[in-house]
Design an enzyme around this catalytic site. Structure first.
Site, PDB file in Angstrom:
ATOM      1  N   ASP A 131       1.252  -1.505  -0.173  1.00 22.07           N
ATOM      2  CA  ASP A 131       0.305   0.079  -0.161  1.00 22.07           C
ATOM      3  C   ASP A 131       0.651   1.567  -0.341  1.00 22.07           C
ATOM      4  O   ASP A 131       0.506   1.660   0.818  1.00 22.07           O
ATOM      5  CB  ASP A 131      -0.944  -0.074   1.208  1.00 22.07           C
ATOM      6  CG  ASP A 131      -2.057  -1.263   1.297  1.00 22.07           C
ATOM      7  OD1 ASP A 131      -2.027  -2.287   0.312  1.00 22.07           O
ATOM      8  OD2 ASP A 131      -2.754  -1.388   2.250  1.00 22.07           O
TER       9      ASP A 131
ATOM     10  N   LYS B   8      -6.889  -5.172  -3.056  1.00 26.46           N
ATOM     11  CA  LYS B   8      -7.725  -5.661  -1.373  1.00 26.46           C
ATOM     12  C   LYS B   8      -8.739  -4.576  -1.022  1.00 26.46           C
ATOM     13  O   LYS B   8      -8.375  -2.988  -1.746  1.00 26.46           O
ATOM     14  CB  LYS B   8      -6.737  -6.112  -0.199  1.00 26.46           C
ATOM     15  CG  LYS B   8      -5.834  -4.531   0.007  1.00 26.46           C
ATOM     16  CD  LYS B   8      -4.719  -5.336   0.974  1.00 26.46           C
ATOM     17  CE  LYS B   8      -3.856  -4.143   1.429  1.00 26.46           C
ATOM     18  NZ  LYS B   8      -4.887  -3.169   2.325  1.00 26.46           N
TER      19      LYS B   8
ATOM     20  N   CYS C 232      -2.367  -2.634   7.472  1.00 25.23           N
ATOM     21  CA  CYS C 232      -1.751  -3.911   6.453  1.00 25.23           C
ATOM     22  C   CYS C 232      -0.556  -4.540   6.472  1.00 25.23           C
ATOM     23  O   CYS C 232      -0.838  -5.478   6.370  1.00 25.23           O
ATOM     24  CB  CYS C 232      -2.217  -2.755   5.392  1.00 25.23           C
ATOM     25  SG  CYS C 232      -3.910  -2.853   5.261  1.00 25.23           S
TER      26      CYS C 232
HETATM   27  C1  VGL Z   1      -4.834   0.750   5.875  1.00 23.14           C
HETATM   28  C2  VGL Z   1      -6.291   1.796   6.841  1.00 23.14           C
HETATM   29  C3  VGL Z   1      -7.616   1.506   6.419  1.00 23.14           C
HETATM   30  C4  VGL Z   1      -2.925   0.257   5.729  1.00 23.14           C
HETATM   31  C5  VGL Z   1      -5.839   0.435   4.522  1.00 23.14           C
HETATM   32  O1  VGL Z   1      -3.140  -0.032   4.639  1.00 23.14           O
HETATM   33  O2  VGL Z   1      -2.893  -0.560   6.721  1.00 23.14           O
HETATM   34  N1  VGL Z   1      -5.295   0.904   6.922  1.00 23.14           N
HETATM   35  N2  VGL Z   1      -7.068   1.426   5.198  1.00 23.14           N
END
Ligand code: VGL
Ligand code: ZN
Length: 199
Positions: free
Chosen positions: A9, A106, A151
């Site tokens: 991410d 995801k 994540c």
């Molecule tokens: C994430 C919060 C919401 C992450 C993703 O990538 O850690 N955190 N969505």
């Protein structure tokens, strides 16, 4: 022994100036770019939410940071972030992407969140990442990215459970620390789960 790098991410919305910025998140990018050279295979994930996603506080008329129970699961509520096809969901333009063999998406189901790169939070649907790694005969996984306490952490837990040998490179990770201490706690939890945590 074949080893892969998993980049979690590294998207504009999680970087300074984004919708859900992780403090100093941009500092990991040069580290990750340099790390990629050392791996047989590089894969990445994108948080990839539909416009209306149950993890968005606004969908419940609540504020980001609140925690609710949704369909039997605990859910932290977030600002709208990483909406499919939006600029915030793109990889940082600073991230080297030429070596990324495949991107796994995801959080695409509007009704359930997915912190792990492997499964949704109820462990019902897989992203295909584990099968892909096995097909490429990967047994060692180094995990970096955002955010350490969400994540990255849940990807580490699942990777270990799936039988991969897991290293977390902290210089390639930053966390949210919504409640101060969350990142330190996540690091301890990843260690106890069996991850090798390196600076
Ligand atoms: C994430 C919060 C919401 C992450 C993703 O990538 O850690 N955190 N969505
Ligand atoms: Zn998300």
């Amino acid at each position: 022994m074949k080893k892969a790098l998993l980049i979690v991410d590294v998207q504009n919305d999680f970087l300074p100036g984004g919708a859900l910025p992780v403090k100093d998140g941009d500092q990991i990018i040069p580290v990750i770019n340099a790390l990629q050279e050392q791996f047989d295979l590089v894969v990445a994930t994108k948080d990839w939410h539909p416009l209306h996603h149950e993890s968005f506080a606004v969908e419940h008329g609540q504020e980001p940071g609140e925690i609710i129970e949704y369909r039997g699961l605990k859910q932290e509520l977030w600002p709208v972030h990483c909406v499919q096809e939006s600029p915030g969901a793109e990889f940082s333009s600073q991230l080297e992407t030429a070596k990324i063999a495949k991107v796994f998406l995801k959080g695409t189901d509007p009704e359930i969140d997915s912190y792990s790169s492997f499964f949704d939070n109820a462990h019902r649907r897989s992203t295909g990442l584990a099968d892909y790694l096995r097909k490429h005969h990967i047994d060692e996984l180094c995990i970096v990215g955002l955010a350490t306490d969400y994540c990255v952490k849940f990807s580490v837990f699942d990777a270990i459970e799936l039988g991969f040998s897991v290293t977390v490179a902290l210089s390639g990770c930053r966390g949210i620390d919504l409640r101060p201490g969350d990142v330190d706690k996540a690091i301890e939890e990843m260690r106890s789960a069996g991850a090798k945590v390196i600076p």
